[in-house]
Design an enzyme around this catalytic site. Structure first.
Site, PDB file in Angstrom:
ATOM      1  CB  SER A 207      -0.732  -0.213   1.041  1.00  0.00           C
ATOM      2  OG  SER A 207      -1.314   1.307   1.427  1.00  0.00           O
TER       3      SER A 207
ATOM      4  CE1 TYR B 123      -4.270  -2.124   5.174  1.00  0.00           C
ATOM      5  CE2 TYR B 123      -2.939   0.489   4.376  1.00  0.00           C
ATOM      6  CZ  TYR B 123      -3.466  -0.768   4.575  1.00  0.00           C
ATOM      7  OH  TYR B 123      -3.611  -1.459   3.359  1.00  0.00           O
TER       8      TYR B 123
END
Length: 246
Positions: free
Chosen positions: A142, A155
């Site tokens: 990501s 995350y």
């Protein structure tokens, strides 16, 4: 003939978003796709759509947090198609929250899915790839694997880990002709942001996702990495909306 033609590709998180778009894209180019996710109704519908369009697809209900289920998934691919050319480790969750809120269950879920799930996928396919001295493992990181924002701490930690794992895999297996690719998407239209449980953060995330790009953009990038000749490795790509600052 495309280098994607007849390749056997396992895709986790295939029931929606990037996984679904990738399955359709690769099947349309002649891949034999092995679909994995937890929602059987979605998998069955996707399989039927691919088959109705002339593609080849099988599926197995799979929880990536189970090492045993990931091994069974690889075994299914080998028994049905005789080989595994590519693994797309796509399954992921993103329940952002501030650390002081101590959302321990969310932390554990991200670690289990985003890190352990990737490792279990690699472990399941690596033996057969090493035996054939051929293979390609594509891990979805990501932009949060490059930049840490407030509220995305855990995350981002999992996505930094995916990049580290991918680079380590590359260094360990390049001599076996096994390619490693990291894809780092920005805001993409998917169900990912729906896993956020911290309502204090959600409005800001929703604002970022107003400019989200379609999942097919990531699917095309995955196809591009796969279709390169075996002596060419696309090791890393960051793909975000033009309008996304970070």
């Amino acid at each position: 003939m495309s280098n994607i033609q007849d390749k056997v590709v396992i895709i986790t998180g295939a029931s929606s978003g990037i996984g679904e778009a990738t399955a359709k894209e690769l099947a349309s180019k002649g891949s034999k796709v092995v679909l994995a996710a937890r929602r059987e109704d979605r998998l069955k519908k996707l399989q039927e759509e691919i088959q109705n369009n002339g593609g080849q697809a099988i599926y197995k209900v799979t929880d990536v947090t189970s090492h045993e289920q990931m091994e069974e998934l690889a075994e299914l691919a080998l028994s049905e198609f005789g080989k595994i050319d590519v693994l797309v480790n796509n399954a992921g969750v993103m329940p952002h929250s501030f650390l002081y809120k101590k959302k321990i269950d969310d932390w554990n879920k991200m670690i289990d899915v985003n890190i352990k799930g990737v490792l279990y996928g690699i472990a399941a396919v690596l033996p057969s790839m090493r035996e054939r001295k051929s293979g390609h493992i594509i891990n979805l990181s990501s932009v949060a694997g490059h930049f840490v924002g407030a509220g995305s701490t855990v995350y981002a930690g999992t996505k930094f880990a995916v990049r580290a794992i991918s680079e380590g895999l590359r260094k360990e297996e390049y001599g076996n002709n096994i390619r490693s690719t990291i894809i780092s998407p920005g805001a993409v239209k998917s169900e990912l942001k729906e896993s956020i449980t911290d309502m204090e953060l959600k409005p800001g995330i929703d604002k970022i996702y107003e400019g989200a790009i379609d999942a097919v953009a990531i699917a095309r990038a995955i196809a591009y990495a796969i279709e390169q000749p075996s002596d060419v490795a696309i090791n890393e790509m960051i793909i975000r909306p033009t309008s996304q600052e970070r």
